[in-house]
Design a protein around this motif. Structure first.
Motif, PDB file in Angstrom:
ATOM      1  N   TYR A  48       8.749  -5.948  -7.128  1.00  0.00           N
ATOM      2  CA  TYR A  48       7.533  -5.227  -6.701  1.00  0.00           C
ATOM      3  C   TYR A  48       6.359  -6.202  -6.687  1.00  0.00           C
ATOM      4  CZ  TYR A  48       3.563  -1.996  -6.939  1.00  0.00           C
ATOM      5  OH  TYR A  48       2.384  -1.340  -6.710  1.00  0.00           O
ATOM      6  N   PRO A  49       5.635  -6.326  -5.560  1.00  0.00           N
ATOM      7  CA  PRO A  49       4.586  -7.356  -5.476  1.00  0.00           C
ATOM      8  C   PRO A  49       3.263  -6.991  -6.125  1.00  0.00           C
ATOM      9  CG  PRO A  49       5.385  -6.670  -3.288  1.00  0.00           C
ATOM     10  CD  PRO A  49       5.855  -5.663  -4.263  1.00  0.00           C
ATOM     11  N   ALA A  95      -0.426  -5.339  -7.152  1.00  0.00           N
ATOM     12  CA  ALA A  95      -1.662  -4.748  -6.627  1.00  0.00           C
ATOM     13  C   ALA A  95      -2.125  -5.420  -5.337  1.00  0.00           C
ATOM     14  CB  ALA A  95      -2.751  -4.833  -7.702  1.00  0.00           C
ATOM     15  N   ARG A  96      -1.235  -5.512  -4.383  1.00  0.00           N
ATOM     16  CA  ARG A  96      -1.610  -6.026  -3.063  1.00  0.00           C
ATOM     17  C   ARG A  96      -1.983  -4.851  -2.186  1.00  0.00           C
ATOM     18  NH1 ARG A  96       0.055 -11.266  -2.572  1.00  0.00           N
ATOM     19  NH2 ARG A  96       1.437 -11.957  -4.229  1.00  0.00           N
ATOM     20  N   TYR A  97      -2.703  -5.115  -1.104  1.00  0.00           N
ATOM     21  CA  TYR A  97      -3.047  -3.982  -0.243  1.00  0.00           C
ATOM     22  C   TYR A  97      -2.875  -4.259   1.240  1.00  0.00           C
ATOM     23  CZ  TYR A  97      -7.634  -5.780   1.115  1.00  0.00           C
ATOM     24  OH  TYR A  97      -8.647  -6.525   1.642  1.00  0.00           O
ATOM     25  N   ASN A  98      -2.165  -5.310   1.591  1.00  0.00           N
ATOM     26  CA  ASN A  98      -1.991  -5.544   3.022  1.00  0.00           C
ATOM     27  C   ASN A  98      -0.595  -6.086   3.323  1.00  0.00           C
ATOM     28  OD1 ASN A  98      -2.110  -6.205   5.722  1.00  0.00           O
ATOM     29  ND2 ASN A  98      -4.165  -7.095   5.601  1.00  0.00           N
ATOM     30  N   TYR A  99       0.224  -5.253   3.983  1.00  0.00           N
ATOM     31  CA  TYR A  99       1.560  -5.666   4.400  1.00  0.00           C
ATOM     32  C   TYR A  99       1.702  -5.598   5.925  1.00  0.00           C
ATOM     33  CZ  TYR A  99       2.682  -4.971  -0.541  1.00  0.00           C
ATOM     34  OH  TYR A  99       2.697  -5.028  -1.911  1.00  0.00           O
ATOM     35  N   LEU A 100       0.571  -5.699   6.629  1.00  0.00           N
ATOM     36  CA  LEU A 100       0.625  -5.583   8.099  1.00  0.00           C
ATOM     37  C   LEU A 100       1.622  -6.564   8.718  1.00  0.00           C
ATOM     38  CD1 LEU A 100      -2.959  -4.997   9.573  1.00  0.00           C
ATOM     39  CD2 LEU A 100      -0.827  -3.917  10.313  1.00  0.00           C
ATOM     40  N   TRP A 137       4.247  -7.580   7.467  1.00  0.00           N
ATOM     41  CA  TRP A 137       5.602  -7.395   6.963  1.00  0.00           C
ATOM     42  C   TRP A 137       6.262  -6.083   7.361  1.00  0.00           C
ATOM     43  CZ3 TRP A 137       9.231 -10.332   4.595  1.00  0.00           C
ATOM     44  CH2 TRP A 137       8.865 -11.668   4.426  1.00  0.00           C
ATOM     45  N   PHE A 180      10.450  -9.788   0.654  1.00  0.00           N
ATOM     46  CA  PHE A 180       9.043 -10.175   0.625  1.00  0.00           C
ATOM     47  C   PHE A 180       8.893 -11.354  -0.323  1.00  0.00           C
ATOM     48  CE2 PHE A 180       4.666  -9.782  -0.968  1.00  0.00           C
ATOM     49  CZ  PHE A 180       3.972  -9.759   0.230  1.00  0.00           C
ATOM     50  N   MET A 229      -3.920  -6.264 -11.508  1.00  0.00           N
ATOM     51  CA  MET A 229      -5.339  -6.010 -11.241  1.00  0.00           C
ATOM     52  C   MET A 229      -6.224  -7.103 -11.821  1.00  0.00           C
ATOM     53  SD  MET A 229      -5.958  -1.940 -11.398  1.00  0.00           S
ATOM     54  CE  MET A 229      -4.999  -1.578 -12.841  1.00  0.00           C
TER      55      MET A 229
END
Lengths: 266, 602
Positions: free
Chosen positions: A230-231, A233-238, A240, A248, A255
């Motif tokens: 599990y990667p 607290a990321r917020y952009n996988y556009l 991927w 991934f 955080m």
């Protein structure tokens, strides 16, 4: 109408300008967590009229704060030792990934019990307390903190009477597993506490600590996230979303970043 | 009303009169405020909870916090502030819902629109004429005797322009299935005719969602992407507000969107509305009563209490009740507006036809050496679905139940506290549990609300006031009497089995079915789609509102929200809730403001 700060129109009536200029010491999160308490104690964070433009107050939504490292906040030393031993049975160490104790799961449970969760803050705790059907949910007057205290005390007595005075943390690995399996099946009964319910709750809380953000005390150095992939607290996988069946590649972030970035990161 | 203890004792302070007071500032309140301010009316919206927005409450630096937002319910109402009592059967004692389970009521500006998944479903044309439709097709004896479903008093065609309006407000991403009567390849062939395509193309689909679509197609179904309020591309809405493309972070349900990509009142209406000089809002202000004059037929405004305990009276000519469904019903009961429903005599209207949703799921465990789903890549309304088993899209004759739902791989992410599943038979703890979690996390399909079934109304499922438990103002809590009936249990078994066949066909090694079974359990989350209790209809003896959502007895009171649903369809309700708000607003603008009074003769 009167002119408010930053050109906001504050209307006559209960606008009370001070509301949106809340000192950061009285933060929204505390307000949300203890609405009832604050209702009875006048607070500067109250109702405000919003017009003209959207309000914005720095940190109104309250950023998270990292747990303090150091001594137990809820558990006694003996209780903490027991919980760490239970955490290592629920999540045993293996060559690749530390166990529940080293991952900080008992610390997580300790800080949760010392906080709002332990006292049922924000829940409906008015009487009468009547035992209902299973489908009606818990009707307990006491919160998780008191339940843990009672169950851990009773658990300690049960272990000592069974294993000639030895505490749970001093038992062999096989003995520990046998006791916990007994709790799980209901064969090991606790005096004055529901042993099966206690162990079910402990499993849930320990595993929750393992997978929650490290800022809460468990999942130290994101060991659990690394284990499962599990990667964090990321917020952009556009980039991927359309790359199917490929792993991934990036390691997790929490955080507070990553352990090697900050001296205190967990 | 005893307001001692938390409210200062003096009489309410009276505020200057407004044209319109809006109770509850979520989706419907924001829509209505924007429509009525366009008419030049002076509008105030009152919201019980705090102001909320991305920069302060859910910024990208710490919004991805499963413990805080999902497990500890950060953005939701605290039961301490207000809750309900619950029982399955009329002869049981209802007990308080002390912490949220089956549903989670919102709180704060934006309401549930802040932390929803943004699934944008239209109901089927037959859903709005359900009683008539099912009776005509199957005969009246086919329906269970105690089922109290009704027609809505409105048709799909009447609502279509308002569905369209909300879809374009939100920038909805989807693939049309029925464009002006023409069935379109790749969309939902069962949907009602839509007047134009979705404003933006469907979202991209991650691996497992794509696999579901492929397996469903090979089994002969017509899969299509779930319509989504998380946008596939940048969009400027008709109010000039701009939204960015969704980044598939997997934090929609329970969470606020930090990226301005999810449709919410904050992203689609409020920045526009707030600049109007004839609009204002008050947060942290809870309406405790709708006031009526001596005749009981005319609302004079509302009484509200702010968080300092100060009590205020806000007079207004028109009252819009637009809180969350359950709170609408509760406020009507506390305000003694409309006759409370009595299941024994089957009379009264307030509390009648309460419904929820019939949700279940099937988890699929795949060989981790062959499948890596990266399940954390998702959005709240992502997914591939089929609609063959929804509503009356199939012949129910042989099956002995009515209703249905969509089924699909609609996994919204893989937050690790809730998404570390293990195959059936794995121990719950210890070394075997740990290695199973490690091996399965990336290769498990966990659709959550994968079976999204309807919930039809019954005579003994209703809302009333509790005789024992009180809120912090000393008012009775509202009491929910709710159980699952055989019709819904059969429906769920049928749909869950069909769904499991598709998951199996995707290539799963192990399939774990989780049927929804009786009794209805208030501790098990399903959805927050709770409906009814102040329903719309054509007969004042069995509905609280007329077809324009106008209260039958008090014509200057309109009640918005899912409380108006006579029963629930097999879809997420928000698009219909919003479309009905536009429909009611149009009736107020075009009819009521010209001639205030009952828009329909009883």
């Amino acid at each position: 109408m009167i002119a408010g700060p930053h050109g906001t129109e504050l209307q006559e009536g209960p606008s009370m300008v001070e509301n949106k200029v809340t000192p950061t010491s009285v933060r929204r999160r505390e307000f949300l967590a203890g609405t009832a308490m604050l209702l009875f104690n006048a607070t500067p964070l109250g109702a405000a009229t919003i017009s003209g433009q959207l309000p914005w107050t720095p940190n109104a939504g309250s950023p998270p704060s990292r747990i303090k490292l150091g001594p137990w906040e809820f558990f006694t030393g003996e209780e903490g030792r027991t919980m760490e031993a239970i955490a290592d049975c629920v999540i045993p160490p293996d060559p690749e990934t530390p166990g529940g104790k080293e991952a900080g799961c008992a610390v997580f449970v300790d800080r949760q019990l010392a906080g709002p969760y332990g006292q049922q803050d924000g829940l409906y705790i008015r009487p009468p307390f009547v035992k209902g059907t299973k489908s009606q949910g818990s009707q307990s007057e006491v919160g998780p903190a008191q339940k843990y205290r009672e169950a851990l005390g009773s658990f300690d007595r049960a272990c000592k009477s069974r294993y000639s005075g030895k505490a749970f943390a001093d038992l062999s690995a096989a003995e520990r597993d046998a006791v916990l399996k007994g709790l799980e099946s209901g064969d090991v009964k606790l005096d004055g506490a529901d042993g099966k319910a206690f162990f079910e709750q402990a499993i849930k809380d320990i595993q929750m600590g393992f997978f929650a953000d490290p800022l809460y005390g468990g999942n130290r150095d994101m060991v659990a996230w690394k284990m499962i992939g599990y990667p964090g607290a990321r917020y952009n996988y556009l980039d991927w979303v359309n790359r199917h069946n490929e792993r991934f590649p990036l390691p997790p972030v929490g955080m507070t970043g990553r352990a090697e970035w900050t001296s205190q990161a967990r | 009303m005893d307001l001692s203890g938390s409210v200062k004792s003096h009489m309410p302070r009276k505020l200057p009169k407004k044209d319109v007071v809006i109770i509850g500032f979520g989706w419907t309140g924001a829509i209505m405020a924007n429509e009525l301010t366009d008419e030049g009316l002076d509008v105030i919206a009152l919201e019980r909870g705090p102001w909320r927005d991305a920069p302060t409450d859910f910024p990208p630096g710490y919004m991805q916090d499963e413990l805080r937002y999902r497990v500890r319910h950060e953005l939701f109402l605290r039961p301490d502030q207000l809750t309900f009592t619950f029982r399955n059967k009329i002869d049981q004692t209802a007990l308080p819902i002390r912490s949220w389970g089956a549903f989670m009521p919102p709180n704060g500006v934006g309401g549930g629109g802040v932390h929803w998944n943004a699934e944008m479903w239209r109901f089927l044309p037959s859903d709005f004429v359900l009683k008539t439709h099912l009776t005509e097709r199957y005969g009246k004896d086919f329906l269970p005797e105690d089922m109290t479903i009704q027609d809505w008093g409105i048709t799909y065609d009447e609502l279509e322009p308002h569905y369209d309006r909300f879809e374009y407000l939100c920038g909805t991403s989807g693939t049309a299935g029925n464009l002006n009567g023409k069935i379109m390849e790749g969309g939902n062939p069962f949907e009602g005719p839509r007047s134009r395509p979705y404003p933006t193309p469907a979202q991209a689909q991650p691996f497992s969602h794509t696999l579901f679509g492929k397996a469903a197609r090979e089994l002969g179904y017509k899969p299509f992407p779930q319509p989504s309020g998380n946008l596939s591309q940048a969009y400027t809405n008709p109010l000039g507000l701009q939204m960015g493309p969704c980044t598939y972070c997997g934090f929609c349900e329970w969470f606020g969107c930090s990226n301005y990509s999810k449709a919410s009142p904050q992203t689609t209406i409020l920045p526009y509305l707030i600049r109007k000089p004839n609009f204002s809002a008050r947060d942290n202000s809870e309406v405790v009563k709708i006031n009526v004059d001596r005749s009981g037929k005319h609302a004079t405004g509302v009484t509200f209490v702010d968080t300092s305990g100060e009590k205020w009276e806000q007079p207004a000519d028109l009252v819009i009740l637009s809180a969350f469904s359950l709170f609408n019903v509760q406020l009507l009961l506390h305000s003694k507006i409309g006759m409370p429903y009595d299941p024994a005599s089957n009379t009264g209207v307030i509390g009648r036809n309460y419904t929820h949703q019939t949700i279940s799921t099937v988890n699929g465990f795949f060989d981790h050496k062959k499948f890596n789903f990266n399940p954390f890549i998702a959005s709240g309304a992502i997914g591939m679905c089929i609609d063959e088993f929804n509503g009356d899209n199939f012949d129910h004759g042989p099956h002995g139940f009515v209703g249905g739902g969509y089924v699909g791989q609609v996994q919204t992410g893989a937050r690790p506290i809730e998404s570390t599943l293990t195959p059936p038979g794995t121990p719950k703890w210890g070394a075997a549990w740990k290695s199973a979690v490690r091996d399965n996390y990336l290769s498990t399909v966990k659709p959550g609300t994968g079976v999204h079934g309807s919930s039809y109304a019954y005579r003994d499922v209703y809302l009333g006031l509790d005789p024992t438990y009180k809120d912090r103002f000393g008012r009775p809590l509202m009491q929910i009497t709710m159980d699952l009936h055989d019709n819904e249990v059969k429906q769920n078994r049928f749909l869950t089995d069909k769904f499991a066949e598709i998951i199996k066909a995707m290539g799963a090694d192990h399939v774990a079915k989780h049927y929804r079974t009786a009794p209805y359990d208030i501790t098990q989350y399903q959805t927050t789609h709770v409906n009814g209790g102040a329903i719309m209809g054509t007969d004042p003896s069995t509905s609280a509102l007329n077809r324009y959502l106008q209260h039958w007895d008090v014509p200057n009171l309109f009640v918005l929200g899912a409380s108006a649903f006579p029963q629930n369809a097999g879809y997420n309700p928000t698009l219909t809730v919003a479309a009905l708000a536009y429909w009611a607003a149009a009736a107020i603008r075009d009819k009521y403001l010209k001639n205030s009074g009952r828009l329909i003769d009883a």
